[in-house]
Design a protein around this motif. Structure first.
Motif, short mmCIF file in Angstrom:
data_model
loop_
_atom_site.label_atom_id
_atom_site.label_comp_id
_atom_site.label_asym_id
_atom_site.label_seq_id
_atom_site.Cartn_x
_atom_site.Cartn_y
_atom_site.Cartn_z
N TRP A 253 -42.35 1.38 -52.22
CA TRP A 253 -42.23 0.40 -51.14
C TRP A 253 -41.72 -0.92 -51.71
CZ3 TRP A 253 -42.87 1.96 -46.20
CH2 TRP A 253 -43.56 3.16 -45.98
N GLY B 168 -47.24 -0.46 -47.28
CA GLY B 168 -46.79 0.69 -46.51
C GLY B 168 -46.25 0.32 -45.16
N ASP C 70 -39.40 -1.03 -44.63
CA ASP C 70 -40.34 -0.09 -44.04
C ASP C 70 -39.92 1.37 -44.24
OD1 ASP C 70 -38.17 -0.44 -42.41
OD2 ASP C 70 -39.31 -0.99 -40.62
N ASN C 71 -38.92 1.60 -45.10
CA ASN C 71 -38.49 2.97 -45.46
C ASN C 71 -38.18 3.83 -44.23
OD1 ASN C 71 -38.65 2.46 -48.18
ND2 ASN C 71 -40.62 3.49 -48.49
N ASP D 40 -39.47 -3.54 -56.13
CA ASP D 40 -40.66 -2.70 -56.14
C ASP D 40 -41.38 -2.89 -57.48
OD1 ASP D 40 -42.61 -0.79 -55.83
OD2 ASP D 40 -41.24 0.93 -55.78
N ASN E 102 -46.10 -4.79 -50.68
CA ASN E 102 -45.87 -3.94 -49.52
C ASN E 102 -46.87 -2.79 -49.58
OD1 ASN E 102 -44.82 -2.20 -47.53
ND2 ASN E 102 -42.70 -2.73 -48.02
#
Length: 556
Positions: free
Chosen positions: A64, A93, A428-429, A58, A91
């Protein structure tokens, strides 16, 4: 026949327990269009077949995980070399990406190999080290979506062939040190002529070249590094391809394991304050069960059977099997390659990148392996193998025994390429771990995990205070439902790759964990009690939880 029936019964039981997790390659769909340039030529320069790195980190601190790919180049074609740019994907989101390479400040340098990332200067922004067939580069993250080449000012920039690298605090002084594995003394000028049995030119075995020693750099705490290879006791020469830090004997000092190609592997035991003793033979992790060196390429450390001790996994050539060494305590390991089920399923494959990770959130570490032969014209030697190979997913039954489940796990594990680097992270959390794979001379793969988050999990971001800012080297123990899960924060492992620094714990069906204990490199211990599942939370050393974010879960 009995062995076959046993494997089938295990797979059937797995299917009955629930729908298998599926992996789908979504790289192009999500904006990751990177293609590796390897400059393949009739001269068969060895780096052409060794692949390129993949790093999950990150870099902009937005929560992200971003992607960085190390590109190769060409020794014969200047146009190919000029377009072999390293690629940084931001990224934006939910796992969607945009290519920000042109504005990143990261330039082409040498023939790129791998890399690792960490906040080496403790300023709150993750920096980047790139290895190459000369010169290596250290890029400082300015915090303004830009990186600056500080290699010369930092005292870095190795010119020989460097491969994997890893950051770790060898003396627990709060500054991250750097280990760089090096391969052989290859150069365009000393390129060897090697052939297959029928006289066809092919990529050479590494042992036709002289091995070169790895390098250990001490972080001076002022933005510079000092080569302390000799004084630290890590002077052995090998054909280094994989490296990982980890405290295998749990004495509070991080150790180093190095996978060497066709020479004995190294296990450097940290005797304290960054002084090492090489103990691989004594510990049982230098060679294979037959007593001979194997073609070590990728490696990882993790607790595969829940006993709190870090075990070692190493990938090797086909016909050798990959190696799994079980930590039995007191500094000793047992080779359980075949007993664990790993031996038979890996025998036909040439393994490179690998990760010990919990893809199905059941609380134990599974294994994924990136496979692909080294010889691109190997079909002329034997028809039983190909340059492009299937990658593997091995499911852990919780006791350290594994079953190959790639054929049940979606189209992502039906791809056949010459794969090299492999890294894992929750892109993608959504609460399960995805897989990133780089391939020689081909597009990369982003295998999205679909279904791992049917079970619960948590992600932990560590922020050091007295320790290094990223908390690298911290040992996390999660207590959940009578089970203790041990994970370490690592910066660099696999082969030319690095995983997401956030620590992932699968919880199975448990709705919460009883408590989390974090032992920081400084010796400080933090305890967080009663942790609800399905969230990302940040823990700052000596303070506790400073941020919580729920997973972004798909509608069911």
């Amino acid at each position: 026949m009995i062995a076959t029936l046993h494997v089938v019964s295990v797979v059937v039981a797995f299917q009955r327990a629930g729908e298998p997790v599926q992996f789908v390659n979504v790289a192009s769909k999500l904006g990751v269009n990177y293609k590796h340039e390897n400059g393949a030529s009739t001269e068969k320069y060895l780096p052409e077949t060794m692949g390129s790195g993949a790093i999950i980190f990150d870099y902009d601190n937005d929560g992200w995980a971003d992607l960085f790919f190390v590109n190769g180049g060409s020794f014969t074609d200047k146009r190919v070399a000029a377009r072999a740019r390293h690629r940084l994907y931001r990224n934006i989101g939910e796992g969607r990406f945009i290519d920000v390479s042109d504005s990143s400040g990261i330039e082409i340098s040498g023939f790129g190999m791998g890399g690792c990332s960490a906040d080496y200067d403790n300023d709150g922004w993750t920096d980047l080290y790139i290895t190459a067939v000369g010169p290596d580069k250290l890029y400082h993250n300015t915090g303004k979506n830009m990186f600056t080449d500080v290699s010369s000012a930092a005292g870095l920039g190795e010119e020989l062939w460097s491969t994997s690298c890893a950051f770790g605090d060898i003396d627990n002084d709060g500054d991250l040190d750097l280990y760089v594995a090096r391969y052989v003394d290859f150069s365009v000028e000393n390129n060897k002529y090697c052939t297959l049995l029928e006289g066809l030119r092919a990529y050479c075995h590494p042992n036709v070249y002289k091995g070169v020693p790895d390098i250990l750099y001490r972080n001076n705490g002022n933005g510079t590094f000092t080569d302390i290879t000799r004084e630290a006791g890590v002077t052995k020469s090998g054909n280094g391809l994989g490296v990982v830090f980890g405290d295998y004997d749990d004495d509070g000092w991080t150790d180093i394991y190095v996978a060497n190609d066709s020479t004995p592997n190294f296990l450097y035991h940290n005797k304290g304050k960054g002084i090492f003793e090489e103990v691989a033979f004594w510990s049982g992790v230098a060679v294979g069960a037959g007593g001979k060196p194997l073609a070590g390429m990728g490696t990882d450390l993790g607790d595969i059977n829940g006993d709190g001790l870090l075990d070692i996994f190493v990938t090797n050539l086909d016909g050798q099997t990959h190696s799994l060494y079980k930590n039995i305590g007191k500094g000793l390991f047992a080779d359980i390659t075949f007993f664990s089920g790993v031996g038979e399923v890996t025998l036909p494959f040439v393994g490179f990148g690998t990760a010990l990770f919990d893809y199905d959130n059941d609380g134990d570490l599974d294994i994924s392996i990136a496979n692909g032969d080294v010889i691109d014209n190997n079909r002329r030697l034997r028809e039983s193998t190909t340059y492009e190979q299937l990658n593997l997913l091995l499911r852990n039954d919780g006791t350290g025994k594994f079953t190959s489940v790639g054929s049940l796990s979606g189209s992502g594990f039906a791809l056949k390429k010459a794969s090299r680097a492999l890294a894992v992270g929750d892109m993608d959390n959504d609460g399960d771990l995805d897989i990133v794979i780089s391939n020689v001379g081909a597009t990369s793969d982003l295998l999205q995990n679909d279904g791992g988050n049917r079970s619960n999990s948590i992600l932990v971001r560590t922020v050091g205070f007295a320790s290094n800012r990223d908390g690298i080297g911290a040992r996390l123990k999660l207590f959940v439902g009578g089970k203790v899960i041990v994970r370490d924060v690592k910066a660099g492992s696999s082969y030319l790759a690095q995983n997401d620094l956030r620590v992932h714990f699968g919880l199975g069906e448990a709705p919460r964990a009883d408590r989390l204990e974090i032992r920081w490199p400084s010796g400080t211990v933090d305890t967080i009690a009663n942790i609800a599942a399905n969230q990302i939370f940040t823990v700052k050393e000596g303070i506790g939880v400073t941020d919580r974010q729920p997973f972004i879960r798909p509608a069911r």
